[in-house]
Scaffold this active site. Structure first.
Site, short mmCIF file in Angstrom:
data_model
loop_
_atom_site.label_atom_id
_atom_site.label_comp_id
_atom_site.label_asym_id
_atom_site.label_seq_id
_atom_site.Cartn_x
_atom_site.Cartn_y
_atom_site.Cartn_z
N THR A 162 -3.49 -11.51 33.10
CA THR A 162 -3.09 -12.78 33.89
C THR A 162 -4.00 -13.88 33.23
O THR A 162 -5.00 -13.64 32.69
CB THR A 162 -3.28 -12.45 35.53
OG1 THR A 162 -2.83 -13.80 36.23
CG2 THR A 162 -4.97 -12.23 35.81
N ASP A 189 1.69 -5.31 38.94
CA ASP A 189 3.16 -6.02 39.25
C ASP A 189 3.15 -5.97 40.80
O ASP A 189 3.05 -4.75 41.23
CB ASP A 189 4.40 -5.03 38.40
CG ASP A 189 5.55 -5.94 38.60
OD1 ASP A 189 5.82 -7.09 38.47
OD2 ASP A 189 6.85 -5.45 38.88
N PHE A 226 0.38 -17.64 48.42
CA PHE A 226 1.56 -18.08 47.66
C PHE A 226 2.63 -17.19 47.87
O PHE A 226 2.66 -16.10 48.77
CB PHE A 226 1.11 -18.19 46.35
CG PHE A 226 0.51 -16.72 45.64
CD1 PHE A 226 1.29 -15.90 45.11
CD2 PHE A 226 -0.86 -16.33 46.08
CE1 PHE A 226 0.98 -14.52 44.92
CE2 PHE A 226 -1.37 -15.06 45.66
CZ PHE A 226 -0.38 -14.22 45.06
#
Length: 212
Positions: free
Chosen positions: A11, A71, A165
């Protein structure tokens, strides 16, 4: 002074890197983010585990160092487990509204799909799978580690909160009665799917002892 082994987190999110740097340093790892020029990794798996392994293996093989990838997504029982692995791109088939983010559009679609569904049937969970993969070129290569975590809750009637988020503004945490976006970063990490997966990854490394 012991030289730490570089570990790449798949990431470019520096927040995630900061979260993992200290706990993984105990096991001889220096956590770094994905290089800016690393190509996009297609997530072609049909499960969170497959996608985490695809990303971690791609990074470990390309860079020749251990890699961690995760994930995650949300599963809504009234929708048969959707959006699941397609959580991030759930609303690609929906028209955009001016100034609307992808997260906002995903949340708008989810609320529309659940219109008329009663509160007791809006159960859902966040799920995260995390994989630590070592390069195949390593001599005496340790086995890969794959762990997962889930955060049970339900979907609210409307978004609330400004933290977090993704689907956080819609996800109701039963223990606190607040949405994921109303929790502090520390509160969320203590109970979230990603926090649980990380704790299990550290437990597995603890069982192996220091790999250095």
């Amino acid at each position: 002074m012991t030289l730490l082994e570089t570990l790449i987190l798949a990431t470019r999110n520096q927040g995630k890197v900061r979260e993992l740097r200290e706990p993984l340093a105990r096991f001889g790892f220096d956590v770094k983010s994905l290089p800016d020029d690393f190509p996009e990794i297609p997530e072609t798996g049909t499960t969170f585990e497959e996608n985490a392994l695809i990303k971690a293996r791609a990074v470990a093989e390309a860079l020749g160092v251990p890699a961690v990838a995760d994930d995650s997504g949300i599963e809504v029982d009234a929708l048969g487990g959707a959006p699941g692995v397609y959580s991030a791109r759930y609303s690609l088939d929906w028209p955009e509204r001016e100034g609307e983010s992808t997260d906002d559009r995903n949340n708008r679609k989810l609320l529309a799909e659940l219109e008329g569904v009663s509160a007791e049937k809006r159960t859902a969970r966040f799920r995260c799978c995390m994989a630590l993969v070592y390069p195949s070129s390593w001599e005496n290569r340790p086995e890969d580690i794959v762990v997962s975590g889930a955060w049970e809750g339900s979907i609210a009637d409307a978004p609330s909160g400004s933290n977090g988020f993704g689907y956080d503004p819609l996800f109701l945490d039963p223990a606190s009665g607040r949405t994921g976006a109303e929790l502090s970063r520390e509160e969320k990490m203590a109970r979230s799917h990603r926090g649980k997966a990380l704790a299990r990854l550290l437990e597995e490394l603890e069982k192996r002892g220091n790999l250095r």
